[in-house]
Design a protein around this motif. Structure first.
Motif, PDB file in Angstrom:
ATOM      1  N   UNK A 135     -13.832  64.117 -31.603  1.00  0.00           N
ATOM      2  CA  UNK A 135     -15.165  64.857 -31.501  1.00  0.00           C
ATOM      3  C   UNK A 135     -16.281  63.409 -30.463  1.00  0.00           C
ATOM      4  N   UNK A 136     -16.015  62.786 -30.150  1.00  0.00           N
ATOM      5  CA  UNK A 136     -16.093  61.203 -29.708  1.00  0.00           C
ATOM      6  C   UNK A 136     -14.557  60.447 -29.071  1.00  0.00           C
ATOM      7  N   UNK A 137     -13.095  61.338 -29.304  1.00  0.00           N
ATOM      8  CA  UNK A 137     -12.246  60.822 -28.224  1.00  0.00           C
ATOM      9  C   UNK A 137     -11.768  59.670 -28.521  1.00  0.00           C
ATOM     10  N   UNK A 138     -11.934  59.073 -29.411  1.00  0.00           N
ATOM     11  CA  UNK A 138     -12.064  57.751 -29.738  1.00  0.00           C
ATOM     12  C   UNK A 138     -10.743  57.215 -30.310  1.00  0.00           C
ATOM     13  N   UNK A 139     -10.054  56.437 -29.695  1.00  0.00           N
ATOM     14  CA  UNK A 139      -9.089  56.393 -30.185  1.00  0.00           C
ATOM     15  C   UNK A 139      -8.784  55.412 -31.733  1.00  0.00           C
ATOM     16  N   UNK A 140      -8.262  55.158 -32.790  1.00  0.00           N
ATOM     17  CA  UNK A 140      -8.502  54.333 -33.777  1.00  0.00           C
ATOM     18  C   UNK A 140      -7.381  54.083 -34.071  1.00  0.00           C
ATOM     19  N   UNK A 141      -5.719  54.362 -33.638  1.00  0.00           N
ATOM     20  CA  UNK A 141      -4.696  53.895 -33.143  1.00  0.00           C
ATOM     21  C   UNK A 141      -3.996  54.070 -31.976  1.00  0.00           C
ATOM     22  N   UNK A 142      -3.500  53.262 -31.708  1.00  0.00           N
ATOM     23  CA  UNK A 142      -1.887  53.213 -30.659  1.00  0.00           C
ATOM     24  C   UNK A 142      -0.832  52.826 -30.424  1.00  0.00           C
ATOM     25  N   UNK A 143       0.385  54.577 -30.845  1.00  0.00           N
ATOM     26  CA  UNK A 143       1.434  53.557 -30.833  1.00  0.00           C
ATOM     27  C   UNK A 143       2.333  53.321 -29.790  1.00  0.00           C
ATOM     28  N   UNK A 144       3.124  51.784 -29.434  1.00  0.00           N
ATOM     29  CA  UNK A 144       3.767  52.155 -28.105  1.00  0.00           C
ATOM     30  C   UNK A 144       4.688  51.486 -28.419  1.00  0.00           C
ATOM     31  N   UNK A 145       5.903  51.609 -27.436  1.00  0.00           N
ATOM     32  CA  UNK A 145       7.441  51.190 -27.343  1.00  0.00           C
ATOM     33  C   UNK A 145       7.243  50.624 -26.488  1.00  0.00           C
ATOM     34  N   UNK A 146       8.135  49.240 -26.098  1.00  0.00           N
ATOM     35  CA  UNK A 146       8.146  48.435 -25.366  1.00  0.00           C
ATOM     36  C   UNK A 146       9.213  47.915 -25.338  1.00  0.00           C
ATOM     37  N   UNK A 147      10.171  48.075 -23.870  1.00  0.00           N
ATOM     38  CA  UNK A 147      11.638  47.717 -23.395  1.00  0.00           C
ATOM     39  C   UNK A 147      11.527  46.184 -23.109  1.00  0.00           C
ATOM     40  N   UNK A 148      12.238  45.333 -23.649  1.00  0.00           N
ATOM     41  CA  UNK A 148      12.053  43.986 -23.762  1.00  0.00           C
ATOM     42  C   UNK A 148      13.908  43.403 -23.717  1.00  0.00           C
ATOM     43  N   UNK A 149      13.619  42.499 -22.421  1.00  0.00           N
ATOM     44  CA  UNK A 149      15.398  42.122 -21.930  1.00  0.00           C
ATOM     45  C   UNK A 149      15.381  40.484 -23.185  1.00  0.00           C
ATOM     46  N   UNK A 150      15.888  40.570 -23.529  1.00  0.00           N
ATOM     47  CA  UNK A 150      16.389  38.974 -24.164  1.00  0.00           C
ATOM     48  C   UNK A 150      17.408  38.160 -23.104  1.00  0.00           C
ATOM     49  N   UNK A 151      17.199  37.211 -22.364  1.00  0.00           N
ATOM     50  CA  UNK A 151      18.884  36.576 -22.250  1.00  0.00           C
ATOM     51  C   UNK A 151      19.796  36.516 -23.262  1.00  0.00           C
ATOM     52  N   UNK A 152      20.599  37.129 -22.667  1.00  0.00           N
ATOM     53  CA  UNK A 152      22.497  36.493 -23.097  1.00  0.00           C
ATOM     54  C   UNK A 152      22.511  37.873 -23.907  1.00  0.00           C
ATOM     55  N   UNK A 153      21.227  39.155 -24.510  1.00  0.00           N
ATOM     56  CA  UNK A 153      21.536  39.653 -25.688  1.00  0.00           C
ATOM     57  C   UNK A 153      21.249  41.054 -25.012  1.00  0.00           C
ATOM     58  N   UNK A 154      20.814  41.283 -24.061  1.00  0.00           N
ATOM     59  CA  UNK A 154      20.361  42.866 -23.582  1.00  0.00           C
ATOM     60  C   UNK A 154      19.217  43.015 -23.926  1.00  0.00           C
ATOM     61  N   UNK A 155      19.158  44.555 -23.406  1.00  0.00           N
ATOM     62  CA  UNK A 155      18.065  45.631 -24.048  1.00  0.00           C
ATOM     63  C   UNK A 155      17.423  45.366 -25.628  1.00  0.00           C
ATOM     64  N   UNK A 157      14.273  48.091 -27.508  1.00  0.00           N
ATOM     65  CA  UNK A 157      13.415  48.775 -27.671  1.00  0.00           C
ATOM     66  C   UNK A 157      12.345  48.409 -28.537  1.00  0.00           C
ATOM     67  N   UNK A 158      10.917  47.738 -28.222  1.00  0.00           N
ATOM     68  CA  UNK A 158      10.001  47.019 -29.602  1.00  0.00           C
ATOM     69  C   UNK A 158       8.933  47.676 -29.419  1.00  0.00           C
ATOM     70  N   UNK A 159       8.722  48.395 -30.833  1.00  0.00           N
ATOM     71  CA  UNK A 159       7.929  49.498 -31.109  1.00  0.00           C
ATOM     72  C   UNK A 159       6.579  48.331 -32.525  1.00  0.00           C
ATOM     73  N   UNK A 160       5.320  48.936 -31.541  1.00  0.00           N
ATOM     74  CA  UNK A 160       4.684  48.178 -31.972  1.00  0.00           C
ATOM     75  C   UNK A 160       3.396  49.289 -31.743  1.00  0.00           C
ATOM     76  N   UNK A 161       1.823  49.476 -32.937  1.00  0.00           N
ATOM     77  CA  UNK A 161       0.692  49.269 -32.356  1.00  0.00           C
ATOM     78  C   UNK A 161      -0.278  48.558 -32.743  1.00  0.00           C
TER      79      UNK A 161
END
Length: 189
Positions: A135-155, A157-161
């Motif tokens: 009804x208000x169109x306001x988010x309560x919680x947002x779920x995201x996934x980010x691609x991180x590259x760690x040196x010498x390790x690789x890629x 996926x960082x899941x967070x909210x």
């Protein structure tokens, strides 16, 4: 529709689109009427296409099912099969806890107005889905996934909210999944 006609449509579209629209795509779910009647899907494409939960007793189950569905849509056919087991075993239970926590904070009246966005972002954008008040169109919680590259390790996926309570400024980490040393494909691919 008759089964042979449905199968003919699926085969024809698959051939004409060179397999870009697979039989598990949202279109086929609509044609085959496999959507649950307790979820209403808006036909307008705005910022949010949504799944609205109307049955209060099954709100947890429906929200969990919709969340898992949106995550796998985000992963696509190239990432999904590779990270599926680790996502289901490690990340999704934590995601489910965050969803349950958000629903538990809502009043009975607010619970019936909760909806989940149905347009995960593609390319390299982070959004998986948002849970918002319809009804208000306001988010309560947002779920995201980010691609991180760690040196010498690789890629990874960082899941967070993010929560509306702190104006989405804090990352609440759900966990990381290792991809490989090679650059991962774009989301939704």
């Amino acid at each position: 529709m008759k089964k042979w006609f449905q199968k003919s449509i699926i085969i024809t579209v698959a051939l004409l689109t060179f397999g870009l629209i697979s039989p598990s795509h949202f279109i086929w779910e609509q044609i085959l009427d496999t959507k649950s009647p307790s979820r209403a899907i808006s036909s307008d494409v705005h910022d949010y296409e949504q799944v609205t939960i109307t049955d209060e007793s099954s709100v947890y189950e429906n929200m969990t099912d919709a969340a898992r569905e949106q995550a796998y849509i985000k992963f696509g056919n190239r990432i999904g099969p590779v990270i599926q087991h680790e996502f289901d075993d490690v990340i999704f239970p934590k995601m489910q806890e965050a969803i349950d926590m958000t629903i538990a904070k809502a009043t009975d009246q607010e619970i019936t107005r909760l909806a989940i966005s149905e347009q995960p972002s593609g390319d390299y954008h982070e959004k998986i889905f948002n849970i918002f008040n319809d009804s208000t169109k306001k988010d309560l919680i947002r779920f995201h996934v980010r691609t991180d590259k760690k040196p010498q390790e690789g890629y990874y996926f960082n899941f967070h909210y993010h929560l509306a309570e702190d104006k989405y400024s804090k990352h609440y980490v759900l966990g990381d999944i290792y991809w490989s040393k090679n650059t991962p494909p774009k989301w939704l691919s």
